[in-house]
Design a protein around this motif. Sequence first.
Motif, PDB file in Angstrom:
ATOM      1  N   GLN A  31      24.341 -13.582  27.148  1.00  0.00           N
ATOM      2  CA  GLN A  31      25.624 -13.011  27.550  1.00  0.00           C
ATOM      3  C   GLN A  31      25.829 -11.634  26.932  1.00  0.00           C
ATOM      4  O   GLN A  31      26.348 -10.719  27.568  1.00  0.00           O
ATOM      5  N   THR A  32      25.420 -11.470  25.662  1.00  0.00           N
ATOM      6  CA  THR A  32      25.575 -10.167  25.009  1.00  0.00           C
ATOM      7  C   THR A  32      24.691  -9.123  25.677  1.00  0.00           C
ATOM      8  O   THR A  32      25.109  -7.968  25.905  1.00  0.00           O
ATOM      9  N   GLN A  33      23.446  -9.494  26.017  1.00  0.00           N
ATOM     10  CA  GLN A  33      22.548  -8.544  26.680  1.00  0.00           C
ATOM     11  C   GLN A  33      23.073  -8.145  28.055  1.00  0.00           C
ATOM     12  O   GLN A  33      23.010  -6.973  28.442  1.00  0.00           O
ATOM     13  N   VAL A  34      23.601  -9.152  28.783  1.00  0.00           N
ATOM     14  CA  VAL A  34      24.155  -8.841  30.110  1.00  0.00           C
ATOM     15  C   VAL A  34      25.359  -7.918  29.984  1.00  0.00           C
ATOM     16  O   VAL A  34      25.538  -6.951  30.754  1.00  0.00           O
ATOM     17  N   THR A  35      26.225  -8.197  29.012  1.00  0.00           N
ATOM     18  CA  THR A  35      27.428  -7.381  28.831  1.00  0.00           C
ATOM     19  C   THR A  35      27.061  -5.956  28.472  1.00  0.00           C
ATOM     20  O   THR A  35      27.711  -4.989  28.915  1.00  0.00           O
ATOM     21  N   LEU A  36      26.024  -5.778  27.646  1.00  0.00           N
ATOM     22  CA  LEU A  36      25.651  -4.434  27.197  1.00  0.00           C
ATOM     23  C   LEU A  36      24.701  -3.720  28.167  1.00  0.00           C
ATOM     24  O   LEU A  36      24.303  -2.581  27.912  1.00  0.00           O
ATOM     25  N   SER A  37      24.336  -4.396  29.227  1.00  0.00           N
ATOM     26  CA  SER A  37      23.358  -3.787  30.142  1.00  0.00           C
ATOM     27  C   SER A  37      23.921  -2.568  30.884  1.00  0.00           C
ATOM     28  O   SER A  37      23.164  -1.703  31.330  1.00  0.00           O
ATOM     29  N   ARG A  38      25.262  -2.491  31.010  1.00  0.00           N
ATOM     30  CA  ARG A  38      25.898  -1.339  31.677  1.00  0.00           C
ATOM     31  C   ARG A  38      27.331  -1.218  31.171  1.00  0.00           C
ATOM     32  O   ARG A  38      27.880  -2.173  30.639  1.00  0.00           O
ATOM     33  N   PRO A  39      27.927  -0.074  31.321  1.00  0.00           N
ATOM     34  CA  PRO A  39      29.325   0.099  30.900  1.00  0.00           C
ATOM     35  C   PRO A  39      30.248  -0.804  31.711  1.00  0.00           C
ATOM     36  O   PRO A  39      30.054  -1.007  32.916  1.00  0.00           O
ATOM     37  N   ARG A  40      31.223  -1.398  31.019  1.00  0.00           N
ATOM     38  CA  ARG A  40      32.136  -2.334  31.654  1.00  0.00           C
ATOM     39  C   ARG A  40      33.571  -1.999  31.256  1.00  0.00           C
ATOM     40  O   ARG A  40      33.822  -1.270  30.285  1.00  0.00           O
ATOM     41  N   ALA A  41      34.487  -2.599  31.998  1.00  0.00           N
ATOM     42  CA  ALA A  41      35.901  -2.407  31.684  1.00  0.00           C
ATOM     43  C   ALA A  41      36.252  -3.152  30.399  1.00  0.00           C
ATOM     44  O   ALA A  41      35.552  -4.092  29.981  1.00  0.00           O
ATOM     45  N   LEU A  42      37.345  -2.741  29.763  1.00  0.00           N
ATOM     46  CA  LEU A  42      37.772  -3.341  28.497  1.00  0.00           C
ATOM     47  C   LEU A  42      38.026  -4.830  28.657  1.00  0.00           C
ATOM     48  O   LEU A  42      37.689  -5.629  27.763  1.00  0.00           O
ATOM     49  N   GLU A  43      38.578  -5.281  29.751  1.00  0.00           N
ATOM     50  CA  GLU A  43      38.880  -6.690  29.969  1.00  0.00           C
ATOM     51  C   GLU A  43      37.601  -7.525  30.036  1.00  0.00           C
ATOM     52  O   GLU A  43      37.553  -8.657  29.545  1.00  0.00           O
ATOM     53  N   GLU A  44      36.542  -6.962  30.623  1.00  0.00           N
ATOM     54  CA  GLU A  44      35.264  -7.689  30.693  1.00  0.00           C
ATOM     55  C   GLU A  44      34.667  -7.869  29.284  1.00  0.00           C
ATOM     56  O   GLU A  44      34.119  -8.921  28.965  1.00  0.00           O
TER      57      GLU A  44
END
Length: 431
Positions: free
Chosen positions: A235-248
């Motif tokens: 989950q951490t790798q997926v989240t950091l794979s691209r810029p995301r919104a603050l809520e994500e």
Amino acid sequence: MRPLSLGTRLSLLFAACSAAVSLLAGLFFNQASEAHFVELDRQRLAGELAVLRGLLDGVADQADLPGRLPAVREELARHPELSLHIIGGDGHLWFDSLPDSDPAALRTLEARNADGTRLVVRLNIAHHRHFLEDMQRMIWFGVGLSALATALLGAWAVRRSLRPLRRMGEVAGGISASSLTTRLEQDRQPAELAELAQAFNAMLARLEDAFARLSAFSADIAHELRTPLSNLLTQTQVTLSRPRALEEYREALHSNLEELQRLAQMVADMLLLAKADHGLLLPNREPLTLGTEIDTLLDYFAPLAEDAGIHLERRGDAQLMADRGMLLRALSNLLDNALRFTPAGGEIRLELTGTPSRLRLEVGNSGPAILPEQLPKLFDRFYRVDPARREGDGEHAGLGLALARSIVRAHGGEIRCESSEGWTRFILEFT
């Protein structure tokens, strides 16, 4: 100083016993021989004294003695080891056939005539003394020889007899994590070592079982920790794979927090079990009214039971000196387990019965029976009745029943499970 070996001690003991027996036997034989010689000498002196008294019969004065001396000397000549000592009634020495003899080497026998004349017959016993001295030397030589022979034979016999014990030492020295299946052959052990061999084999069986449990426990720990850690990494790798919104990012952190909380709870449970294994789980006892405590617990689980259509019920009441937090944790684990395995429309029943010497608490739920071969394993760490539930079940790591057993035992009680006729009951007994 290093103590003597068992073989040396037994050999010395055998030698000492043999020497003592030989010495006592030799002394007894020596005393018997000496008494026998004394009796023979007395008989011989008595016979010779009778003969000499006959030859000197009628001699009342020293002047009558010369006429009888030839016959006396002739008699004494036939017995050179004998000598005669004649003392008159006036106390003067009339005759002495061997004046230069050693008194210590003589055995005497005396007779007194009616006129006061005393005849003293003396027997030279020097040859007897030489025989007894030689026999004493033979006794001491025999004692030493028998002690030496017994020590050597004893050492050989002890070494041969202790061979099974040395074999036990070899087996024990060769025991390792890969050879815990080794066992001693009990049927071939001497009777004195059979019990020791049985205890040794039982110890190896316990070690094998404990090692197997430890290996399984280590594998289970790795397995149970791998899933939440893998989830966190993925989950951490997926989240950091691209810029995301603050809520994500916030949702990802909340999800990671849940996994971390489950990991922390699992680690805390394992630490609690480790404390219990080492006797460090010490309850802070206080008087508890179990009916009230259980009702509070049932109120907590009521919403979950209502959603599943399960009926909760308590029967009876009892008093118990226990650690409130620990006991409620054990009961919560049992109720949580019952809720997970009770079908919709089923029932969970808690029954309390108590006597002055024993308290019984039964947590039962309706539903499919547990197989008899699974019952002994229920309280093992990370064990699940349904193996299919292992994968992906991060909420329940399989430590609940193990924790419940540790808590019950810390309170001096025991817990067991019975499952038949559509009911599964966990029975807690406190004394």
